[in-house]
Design a protein around this motif. Structure first.
Motif, short mmCIF file in Angstrom:
data_model
loop_
_atom_site.label_atom_id
_atom_site.label_comp_id
_atom_site.label_asym_id
_atom_site.label_seq_id
_atom_site.Cartn_x
_atom_site.Cartn_y
_atom_site.Cartn_z
N TYR A 131 77.62 72.60 56.19
CA TYR A 131 78.76 70.91 54.66
C TYR A 131 78.70 71.56 53.79
N ILE A 132 77.76 72.28 52.89
CA ILE A 132 77.99 72.15 51.38
C ILE A 132 78.30 73.67 51.40
N ALA A 133 78.64 74.89 52.39
CA ALA A 133 79.16 75.58 52.35
C ALA A 133 80.47 75.51 52.53
N GLN A 134 81.13 74.19 53.31
CA GLN A 134 82.07 74.75 53.34
C GLN A 134 83.05 73.39 52.25
N GLY A 135 82.15 73.32 51.83
CA GLY A 135 82.77 72.12 50.50
C GLY A 135 83.26 71.23 50.60
N LYS A 136 82.34 70.73 52.15
CA LYS A 136 82.69 68.93 52.59
C LYS A 136 81.27 68.11 52.41
N PRO A 137 81.85 67.48 51.71
CA PRO A 137 80.02 66.22 51.51
C PRO A 137 79.27 65.48 53.05
N PHE A 138 78.38 65.99 53.27
CA PHE A 138 77.60 65.15 54.41
C PHE A 138 77.32 63.60 54.23
N ASN A 139 77.79 62.90 54.63
CA ASN A 139 77.54 61.62 54.09
C ASN A 139 77.08 61.27 55.44
N MET A 140 75.87 60.11 54.30
CA MET A 140 74.66 59.17 55.84
C MET A 140 74.57 57.92 55.22
N GLY A 141 73.89 56.67 56.15
CA GLY A 141 74.74 55.34 55.35
C GLY A 141 73.30 54.71 55.17
N MET A 142 72.83 53.78 54.96
CA MET A 142 71.96 52.61 54.49
C MET A 142 72.10 51.41 54.02
N VAL A 143 72.04 50.60 54.25
CA VAL A 143 71.21 49.17 54.20
C VAL A 143 71.28 48.75 52.37
N PHE A 144 71.14 48.99 51.88
CA PHE A 144 70.96 48.67 50.03
C PHE A 144 70.10 49.77 49.59
N PRO A 145 70.57 49.72 47.92
CA PRO A 145 69.58 50.31 47.70
C PRO A 145 67.38 50.52 47.66
N VAL A 146 67.70 49.42 47.35
CA VAL A 146 66.39 49.38 47.59
C VAL A 146 65.56 48.91 48.95
N SER A 147 66.56 49.52 50.01
CA SER A 147 66.05 48.89 51.25
C SER A 147 64.71 49.53 51.86
N THR A 148 64.39 49.30 52.88
CA THR A 148 63.50 50.34 53.51
C THR A 148 64.46 51.19 54.56
N HIS A 149 65.38 50.95 55.03
CA HIS A 149 65.90 52.45 55.09
C HIS A 149 66.33 53.05 53.93
N ASN A 150 66.86 52.98 52.68
CA ASN A 150 67.11 53.84 52.11
C ASN A 150 66.13 55.07 51.56
N TYR A 151 65.11 54.42 51.07
CA TYR A 151 63.48 55.18 51.49
C TYR A 151 62.67 55.79 52.07
#
Length: 442
Positions: free
Chosen positions: A145-165
């Motif tokens: 994706y980076i080589a093609q200049g495309k952002p690789f987007n992923m989701g998490m639930v909150f900046p201080v969430s367990t999921h983010n970490y």
């Protein structure tokens, strides 16, 4: 009327009447809110003289703001929320927790298209992928994706969430940089130097957001990983149990001001929640099928019971049809799950420092001080002692309060084989190849 009066007379014989009896508690529609639902449905709140209204919240920010401004008496919270608020990341308010709600319970899911690209990099045995699946298998996909200049987007639930970490931990262990925060420069995107771009999406909206193509994967609690399988739109690739075995998850949080005004009510809330956690894990999870029916109600999680049952009853379905036993996917009481360990708090603080949410180096003592300010095992111990004296719990279900120092023994079951010792946070940070450490700043 008469039964409540008699019960209250018995419970309040020691004179520690609740300062506030009618309470409104918030939660997000996730299976790990179960202790609140069970305490309500089984009458444990009423046993403590508490008359509780449970109210689902739109997202984690709304939930935290409503605890801070007093609209909610307390809430099911991300473990990082009381810590982040207390140190002033995102918002500034002293929040405390005397009850950890569960261990484990999250997963990382990718879209079918990303899974197809990852799969060729994953070893197989007997026709099935070998687990745990590391982010090494995602690395070539992100690179393309980076080589093609495309952002690789992923989701998490909150900046201080367990999921983010947890998502960051998994990505970094696979040599994928998840980006830094720089709040001292006004940058709270968390995307500085990122190879995978993480952004916030409310948990119930994760599957639909991925299906729409806005994100290619996400980290979230249940039932939103299993729902992707049921809808045929994605594949859970790893559980957080495989990233860090028996990791601490949600907490029950209240404001420090509320806790100071209502010490008896607070203790009684913790007593009710401990009983709910005990019920959820009793007899090797024998009550889980009943818990699934309760959680499926629209006022709680409101998802299909079959979806909730997949993880709550000791299994987890990865690729469609690849259902494997994960008996500890959701732990509510075993392994002292509900005890608020200082070392759990310090792990979250190390990750805040690692990813720049804490901009500058802090001495080890700072980590210990913040943990003691936010985590309140003293209140938990009072609640547990009451339950033991009332014959409602056994002492062997709890740590030895006379000798417990609040620090788990060094933990070794991480996907990158790095050992975590809560008594040495700065030394722990030095072990990571990706992430801030020492005097590094952005």
């Amino acid at each position: 009327m008469s039964s409540i009066t008699l019960l209250s007379t018995a419970v309040f014989a020691d004179g520690d009447w609740p300062e506030k009896e009618e309470l409104k508690l918030g939660f997000i529609k996730l299976t790990d809110m179960a202790p609140l639902a069970i305490a309500y449905e089984k009458g444990y709140f009423e046993d403590e003289g508490l008359y509780v209204t449970l109210e689902a919240q739109a997202n984690w920010k709304v939930l935290l703001d409503r605890v801070i401004d007093g609209q909610l008496d307390g809430a099911h919270m991300l473990a990082g929320q009381p810590l982040g608020a207390t140190i002033g990341f995102g918002t500034q308010s002293h929040i405390v927790t005397a009850f950890s709600m569960d261990l484990n319970g999250n997963g990382i899911t990718v879209s079918n298209d990303i899974w197809a690209q990852m799969k060729q990099h994953i070893p197989h045995e007997n026709g099935k992928p070998v687990h745990p699946i590391k982010a090494d298998a995602l690395k070539p996909v992100v690179d393309s994706y980076i080589a093609q200049g495309k952002p690789f987007n992923m989701g998490m639930v909150f900046p201080v969430s367990t999921h983010n970490y947890e998502l960051r931990y998994w990505l970094a262990a696979g040599n994928i940089h998840p980006g830094f925060y720089a709040p001292h420069k006004g940058d709270i995107s968390g995307q500085i130097d990122a190879q995978a771009l993480l952004s916030v999406t409310p948990p119930p909206q994760m599957p639909a957001t991925m299906e729409a193509g806005t994100i290619y994967g996400y980290c979230v609690g249940e039932p939103w990983n299993q729902q992707a399988v049921f809808k045929g739109i994605g594949v859970p690739v790893i559980t957080d149990y495989e990233i860090w075995k028996d990791n601490p998850e949600k907490v029950f949080g209240v404001s420090k001001e509320w806790a100071d005004k209502n010490p008896n009510t607070h203790k009684r809330l913790v007593k009710a929640l401990i009983r709910a956690a005990m019920w959820l894990d009793a007899n090797d999870n024998a009550n889980r099928p009943e818990a699934v029916k309760i959680l499926a109600k629209p006022q709680y999680v409101g998802a299909d019971a079959d979806v909730i049952a997949n993880s709550m009853t000791g299994t987890f379905e990865y690729e469609k049809g690849d259902k494997r036993p994960v008996p500890d996917f959701n732990v509510f009481f075993r392994y002292y799950a509900t005890y608020p360990y200082y070392s759990d708090a310090i792990w979250y603080l190390t990750q805040m420092r690692r990813w720049g949410q804490i901009s500058e180096q802090k001495p080890d003592e700072w980590y210990f001080d913040v943990a003691e300010k936010v985590y309140r095992p003293d209140i938990y111990a009072q609640a547990a002692q009451d339950l033991i004296e009332e014959g409602l719990a056994s002492a062997d279900g709890f740590p030895d309060f006379a000798s417990e120092d609040g620090f788990r023994a060094p933990q070794t079951h991480f996907i990158d084989n790095i050992t975590y010792n809560g008594k040495a946070p700065n030394a722990y940070l030095e072990k990571f190849s990706i992430g801030l450490k020492g005097e590094q700043t952005l």
